[in-house]
Design a protein around this motif. Structure first.
Motif, PDB file in Angstrom:
ATOM      1  N   ALA A  75     -57.395  58.692  85.540  1.00 17.37           N
ATOM      2  CA  ALA A  75     -58.305  58.312  84.460  1.00 17.37           C
ATOM      3  C   ALA A  75     -58.802  59.541  83.694  1.00 17.37           C
ATOM      4  CB  ALA A  75     -59.490  57.535  85.023  1.00 17.37           C
ATOM      5  N   LYS A  76     -58.700  60.705  84.310  1.00 15.31           N
ATOM      6  CA  LYS A  76     -59.145  61.955  83.689  1.00 15.31           C
ATOM      7  C   LYS A  76     -58.037  62.643  82.892  1.00 15.31           C
ATOM      8  CE  LYS A  76     -63.228  61.819  85.652  1.00 15.31           C
ATOM      9  NZ  LYS A  76     -64.477  61.685  84.848  1.00 15.31           N
ATOM     10  N   LEU A  77     -56.874  62.001  82.842  1.00 16.54           N
ATOM     11  CA  LEU A  77     -55.681  62.649  82.310  1.00 16.54           C
ATOM     12  C   LEU A  77     -55.169  61.994  81.034  1.00 16.54           C
ATOM     13  CD1 LEU A  77     -53.472  64.786  82.983  1.00 16.54           C
ATOM     14  CD2 LEU A  77     -52.285  62.978  84.236  1.00 16.54           C
ATOM     15  N   GLY A  78     -54.813  62.828  80.061  1.00 19.59           N
ATOM     16  CA  GLY A  78     -54.110  62.382  78.860  1.00 19.59           C
ATOM     17  C   GLY A  78     -52.767  63.086  78.823  1.00 19.59           C
ATOM     18  N   VAL A  79     -51.706  62.373  78.424  1.00 18.38           N
ATOM     19  CA  VAL A  79     -50.359  62.945  78.494  1.00 18.38           C
ATOM     20  C   VAL A  79     -49.588  62.697  77.201  1.00 18.38           C
ATOM     21  CG1 VAL A  79     -48.212  63.052  79.811  1.00 18.38           C
ATOM     22  CG2 VAL A  79     -50.337  62.404  80.977  1.00 18.38           C
ATOM     23  N   VAL A  80     -48.891  63.738  76.731  1.00 18.78           N
ATOM     24  CA  VAL A  80     -47.924  63.601  75.654  1.00 18.78           C
ATOM     25  C   VAL A  80     -46.594  64.119  76.197  1.00 18.78           C
ATOM     26  CG1 VAL A  80     -47.240  64.272  73.320  1.00 18.78           C
ATOM     27  CG2 VAL A  80     -49.659  63.908  73.857  1.00 18.78           C
ATOM     28  N   PHE A  81     -45.682  63.203  76.470  1.00 17.95           N
ATOM     29  CA  PHE A  81     -44.384  63.584  77.017  1.00 17.95           C
ATOM     30  C   PHE A  81     -43.468  64.110  75.916  1.00 17.95           C
ATOM     31  CE2 PHE A  81     -45.782  60.413  80.205  1.00 17.95           C
ATOM     32  CZ  PHE A  81     -45.660  61.195  81.347  1.00 17.95           C
ATOM     33  N   GLN A  82     -42.419  64.820  76.323  1.00 16.28           N
ATOM     34  CA  GLN A  82     -41.475  65.372  75.358  1.00 16.28           C
ATOM     35  C   GLN A  82     -40.749  64.259  74.596  1.00 16.28           C
ATOM     36  OE1 GLN A  82     -38.839  68.328  76.963  1.00 16.28           O
ATOM     37  NE2 GLN A  82     -37.573  68.391  75.145  1.00 16.28           N
ATOM     38  N   GLN A  83     -40.365  63.199  75.306  1.00 20.12           N
ATOM     39  CA  GLN A  83     -39.687  62.080  74.659  1.00 20.12           C
ATOM     40  C   GLN A  83     -40.713  61.143  74.028  1.00 20.12           C
ATOM     41  OE1 GLN A  83     -36.394  61.910  74.288  1.00 20.12           O
ATOM     42  NE2 GLN A  83     -36.262  63.873  75.366  1.00 20.12           N
ATOM     43  N   PRO A  84     -40.529  60.735  72.789  1.00 18.16           N
ATOM     44  CA  PRO A  84     -41.479  59.833  72.120  1.00 18.16           C
ATOM     45  C   PRO A  84     -41.619  58.505  72.867  1.00 18.16           C
ATOM     46  CG  PRO A  84     -39.943  60.786  70.543  1.00 18.16           C
ATOM     47  CD  PRO A  84     -39.417  61.126  71.902  1.00 18.16           C
TER      48      PRO A  84
END
Length: 243
Positions: A75-84
């Motif tokens: 819940a404390k984490l935001g993620v932007v992965f390399q693949q859209p």
């Protein structure tokens, strides 16, 4: 402390991908994870996000054990992965509303936060456009906005600017550094691009699953007796970073 990685080791079919990896990230730190292909960067991200399980070591997010307190930690984490990962046939607003619904956010709060994040990224006027109508840089801005809607303490960025033009890259780099300095957001950013790194940033240099160096830019350069990040990286890994 936003992220604590302690003595993490991980193997694929008997081949070690990470070997006793340890580092920490404090609130407000923008930390760049550098390493050649196969260094273990993606494996580390997969362990932090619980896509993979680990048997040796410990990972904590804001004091919550990722393995034992998974829901509270993530819940404390935001993620932007390399693949859209956006739905191309939905609008910007629809993509973001779907995310807020998954987070259990009330409609009024969701609307306010979506507007705030899109305005920060100069995307609010394009909120009703479908994702497929946007260029790569604008899609990345939407993904970053989505990752921040639930107010995470740590933002993971897995080479988010790959394939973008220079103005788009610069806009994202400036925005993320501003979030770290002004809002105390902790950032772990995997990148191959030296010009995305600022002198105030922290570094973790990974090679063949081993942390070769960590600390501020000046600290790493002094330890390697070099005058640039590229030279320090080359000395530690015997490989070059893109300029």
């Amino acid at each position: 402390m936003a992220l604590l990685v302690e003595n993490i080791s991980f193997s694929y079919s008997g081949k070690k991908a990470l070997d006793d990896v340890s580092f920490r990230i404090n609130p407000g730190d923008c930390t760049f994870l550098l390493g050649p292909n196969g260094a273990g960067k993606s494996t580390l991200f997969s362990l932090i996000t619980r896509l993979y399980d680990y048997r040796q070591g410990k990972i904590s997010l804001c004091g919550f054990d990722v393995k034992k307190q998974t829901t509270k930690a993530l819940a404390k984490l935001g993620v932007v992965f390399q693949q859209p990962t956006l739905d191309l046939d939905l609008s910007v607003m629809q993509n973001l509303r779907y995310h807020t619904a998954l987070q259990g956010m009330a409609r009024k709060q969701a609307k306010q936060r979506i507007q705030e994040e899109l305005e920060r990224l100069n995307m609010y006027e394009r909120r009703f456009e479908k994702i497929r109508q946007l260029n790569g840089g604008h899609r990345r801005r939407v993904e970053i906005a989505r990752a921040l809607l639930h107010r995470p303490s740590l933002l993971l960025l897995d080479e988010p600017t790959v394939g973008l033009d220079v103005p788009s890259r610069q806009a994202i780099v400036e925005h993320v550094h501003q979030l770290a300095s002004e809002q105390g957001l902790a950032v772990l950013w995997a990148s191959h691009l030296i010009d995305e790194i600022e002198s105030s940033d922290q570094l973790v240099i990974l090679d063949k699953g081993i942390v070769k160096a960590q600390g501020g830019v000046d600290t790493v350069q002094k330890a390697t007796q070099t005058t640039s990040i590229n030279d320090a990286f080359f000395q530690l890994t015997q490989a070059g970073l893109a300029k």
